[in-house]
Write a protein that holds these residues in place. Structure first.
Motif, PDB file in Angstrom:
ATOM      1  N   GLN A  46      96.773 -66.085 -82.418  1.00  0.00           N
ATOM      2  CA  GLN A  46      96.428 -66.990 -81.321  1.00  0.00           C
ATOM      3  C   GLN A  46      95.375 -66.383 -80.405  1.00  0.00           C
ATOM      4  O   GLN A  46      94.438 -67.068 -79.995  1.00  0.00           O
ATOM      5  N   GLU A  47      95.519 -65.101 -80.105  1.00  0.00           N
ATOM      6  CA  GLU A  47      94.516 -64.425 -79.271  1.00  0.00           C
ATOM      7  C   GLU A  47      93.145 -64.445 -79.948  1.00  0.00           C
ATOM      8  O   GLU A  47      92.118 -64.674 -79.302  1.00  0.00           O
ATOM      9  N   ASP A  50      91.771 -67.997 -79.773  1.00  0.00           N
ATOM     10  CA  ASP A  50      91.319 -68.273 -78.407  1.00  0.00           C
ATOM     11  C   ASP A  50      89.990 -67.585 -78.119  1.00  0.00           C
ATOM     12  O   ASP A  50      89.122 -68.149 -77.440  1.00  0.00           O
ATOM     13  N   GLU A  54      86.460 -69.224 -77.009  1.00  0.00           N
ATOM     14  CA  GLU A  54      85.764 -68.771 -75.803  1.00  0.00           C
ATOM     15  C   GLU A  54      84.311 -68.413 -76.101  1.00  0.00           C
ATOM     16  O   GLU A  54      83.392 -68.831 -75.384  1.00  0.00           O
TER      17      GLU A  54
END
Length: 92
Positions: A46-47, A50, A54
């Motif tokens: 998930q990081e 994300d 970004e």
């Protein structure tokens, strides 16, 4: 309100675009590592996802500030070539 290009100049904005594009490339490579699972990293899936979003957003922001847009006819041609290469590889 003045846009970013008026504030920092086109050369600086192009440099920013290049930097953000590099960061996007690194984020995509990190997520690929996680998805493949053969080169461990402490970042979660998930990081990593994300971070890709970004960095992609940063690239889009720079492109918008530069007045860049997608050439849709070029996009269609590239999609066709990509599909042809994939199909050719499947037929080997």
């Amino acid at each position: 309100m003045r846009n970013i290009e008026q504030l920092i100049g086109k050369p600086a904005l192009l440099e920013q675009l290049a930097e953000e594009a590099t960061e996007l490339a690194k984020a995509a490579l990190k997520q690929a590592r996680i998805l493949r699972g053969d080169n461990p990293t402490p970042v979660t899936e998930q990081e990593a996802y994300d971070n890709v979003i970004e960095e992609y957003t940063d690239v889009c922001h720079c492109a918008i500030e530069l007045g860049l847009s997608v050439d849709h006819s070029q996009l269609v041609r590239k999609e066709k070539r990509w599909n042809e290469r994939i199909n050719a590889k499947k037929n080997i």
